[in-house]
Design a protein around this motif. Structure first.
Motif, PDB file in Angstrom:
ATOM      1  N   GLU A 105      20.409 101.589  13.133  1.00 41.43           N
ATOM      2  CA  GLU A 105      21.635 102.298  12.779  1.00 41.43           C
ATOM      3  C   GLU A 105      22.190 102.967  14.024  1.00 41.43           C
ATOM      4  N   VAL A 106      23.502 103.008  14.103  1.00 39.96           N
ATOM      5  CA  VAL A 106      24.189 103.720  15.171  1.00 39.96           C
ATOM      6  C   VAL A 106      25.157 104.678  14.501  1.00 39.96           C
ATOM      7  N   SER A 107      24.984 105.980  14.767  1.00 40.35           N
ATOM      8  CA  SER A 107      25.815 106.988  14.100  1.00 40.35           C
ATOM      9  C   SER A 107      27.044 107.376  14.918  1.00 40.35           C
ATOM     10  N   GLY A 108      27.130 106.907  16.157  1.00 32.99           N
ATOM     11  CA  GLY A 108      28.278 107.230  17.001  1.00 32.99           C
ATOM     12  C   GLY A 108      29.068 105.999  17.371  1.00 32.99           C
ATOM     13  N   SER A 109      29.832 106.135  18.415  1.00 36.17           N
ATOM     14  CA  SER A 109      30.681 105.032  18.843  1.00 36.17           C
ATOM     15  C   SER A 109      29.941 104.087  19.784  1.00 36.17           C
ATOM     16  N   ILE A 110      30.514 102.915  19.948  1.00 37.65           N
ATOM     17  CA  ILE A 110      30.022 101.921  20.895  1.00 37.65           C
ATOM     18  C   ILE A 110      31.041 101.897  22.029  1.00 37.65           C
ATOM     19  N   THR A 111      30.569 102.093  23.263  1.00 42.43           N
ATOM     20  CA  THR A 111      31.487 102.201  24.391  1.00 42.43           C
ATOM     21  C   THR A 111      31.272 101.073  25.392  1.00 42.43           C
ATOM     22  N   SER A 112      32.243 100.911  26.262  1.00 41.60           N
ATOM     23  CA  SER A 112      32.167  99.965  27.385  1.00 41.60           C
ATOM     24  C   SER A 112      31.740  98.571  26.946  1.00 41.60           C
ATOM     25  N   ILE A 113      32.373  98.055  25.919  1.00 45.04           N
ATOM     26  CA  ILE A 113      32.025  96.727  25.410  1.00 45.04           C
ATOM     27  C   ILE A 113      32.599  95.665  26.345  1.00 45.04           C
ATOM     28  N   ILE A 114      31.717  94.821  26.848  1.00 44.49           N
ATOM     29  CA  ILE A 114      32.136  93.760  27.760  1.00 44.49           C
ATOM     30  C   ILE A 114      31.452  92.448  27.388  1.00 44.49           C
ATOM     31  N   ARG A 115      32.008  91.381  27.872  1.00 46.46           N
ATOM     32  CA  ARG A 115      31.370  90.068  27.776  1.00 46.46           C
ATOM     33  C   ARG A 115      30.837  89.739  29.161  1.00 46.46           C
ATOM     34  N   CYS A 116      29.527  89.655  29.282  1.00 44.55           N
ATOM     35  CA  CYS A 116      28.903  89.414  30.581  1.00 44.55           C
ATOM     36  C   CYS A 116      28.528  87.945  30.714  1.00 44.55           C
ATOM     37  N   HIS A 117      28.980  87.331  31.803  1.00 45.39           N
ATOM     38  CA  HIS A 117      28.755  85.906  32.061  1.00 45.39           C
ATOM     39  C   HIS A 117      27.673  85.672  33.120  1.00 45.39           C
ATOM     40  N   CYS A 118      26.942  86.715  33.525  1.00 45.57           N
ATOM     41  CA  CYS A 118      25.923  86.544  34.565  1.00 45.57           C
ATOM     42  C   CYS A 118      24.796  85.645  34.056  1.00 45.57           C
ATOM     43  N   SER A 119      24.080  85.061  34.983  1.00 47.40           N
ATOM     44  CA  SER A 119      23.017  84.117  34.603  1.00 47.40           C
ATOM     45  C   SER A 119      21.917  84.790  33.795  1.00 47.40           C
ATOM     46  N   LEU A 120      21.638  86.061  34.043  1.00 45.23           N
ATOM     47  CA  LEU A 120      20.594  86.758  33.284  1.00 45.23           C
ATOM     48  C   LEU A 120      20.996  86.933  31.820  1.00 45.23           C
ATOM     49  N   CYS A 121      22.230  87.331  31.578  1.00 43.50           N
ATOM     50  CA  CYS A 121      22.696  87.485  30.188  1.00 43.50           C
ATOM     51  C   CYS A 121      22.762  86.130  29.486  1.00 43.50           C
ATOM     52  N   ARG A 122      23.164  85.086  30.228  1.00 42.45           N
ATOM     53  CA  ARG A 122      23.198  83.747  29.627  1.00 42.45           C
ATOM     54  C   ARG A 122      21.792  83.316  29.214  1.00 42.45           C
ATOM     55  N   LYS A 123      20.818  83.517  30.089  1.00 45.44           N
ATOM     56  CA  LYS A 123      19.452  83.115  29.772  1.00 45.44           C
ATOM     57  C   LYS A 123      18.882  83.941  28.623  1.00 45.44           C
ATOM     58  N   ASN A 124      19.158  85.250  28.618  1.00 41.02           N
ATOM     59  CA  ASN A 124      18.624  86.113  27.576  1.00 41.02           C
ATOM     60  C   ASN A 124      19.239  85.838  26.213  1.00 41.02           C
ATOM     61  N   SER A 125      20.507  85.434  26.199  1.00 40.11           N
ATOM     62  CA  SER A 125      21.182  85.208  24.922  1.00 40.11           C
ATOM     63  C   SER A 125      21.175  83.743  24.501  1.00 40.11           C
ATOM     64  N   GLY A 126      20.991  82.840  25.475  1.00 45.35           N
ATOM     65  CA  GLY A 126      21.050  81.410  25.161  1.00 45.35           C
ATOM     66  C   GLY A 126      22.463  80.919  24.916  1.00 45.35           C
ATOM     67  N   THR A 127      23.446  81.700  25.345  1.00 46.28           N
ATOM     68  CA  THR A 127      24.855  81.360  25.122  1.00 46.28           C
ATOM     69  C   THR A 127      25.628  81.486  26.438  1.00 46.28           C
TER      70      THR A 127
END
Length: 134
Positions: A14-36
């Motif tokens: 659960e998150v009771s506050g806001s979500i900030t700094s939402i970005i789409r990261c295309h770096c190789s580490l995020c690609r490998k971690n997400s599989g997308t």
């Protein structure tokens, strides 16, 4: 209030506050971690984040010193990550949320590292590294 769960449902958050700094990261580490092609990440204040079920089912992995990724050991879903340099907030993948969120994606980051098979068509700002001010 936002609620979320891993793929198998054994870890719930659960998150009771806001979500900030939402970005789409295309770096190789995020690609490998997400599989997308990219990962959609946002920050939440640590005090606003609660694991309501399955905390004992979290496994962790540290690729870089001081940065830890937490994921469900049953289904492998990424749940959140922490950074010892900023304990006031955690980074969370927006795909974990079951409830709709009101905040919007701000930008695409590390676009020069994007997969060669990804065609990036967007009206959002694109940055070679992090967005300005981070």
């Amino acid at each position: 209030m936002y609620t979320g769960s891993c793929l198998c449902g054994e870890v719930r958050v659960e998150v009771s506050g806001s979500i900030t700094s939402i970005i789409r990261c295309h770096c190789s580490l995020c690609r490998k971690n997400s599989g997308t092609a990219f990962a959609t990440n946002g920050f939440v204040n640590t005090d606003d984040f609660t694991i309501t079920k399955g905390k004992a089912l979290l496994s962790e992995f540290s690729f870089k010193p001081g940065r830890t990724r937490y994921f469900c050991k049953w289904c492998g879903s990424p749940v959140y990550s922490s950074n010892n340099d900023d304990k006031s907030r955690i980074r969370i993948r927006l795909g974990i949320f079951d409830s709709d969120i009101t905040e919007q994606v701000l930008s695409h980051n590390f676009v020069t590292s994007k997969a060669n098979w990804e065609k990036l068509e967007t009206s959002l700002p694109c940055y070679e590294k992090h967005e300005p001010g981070r």
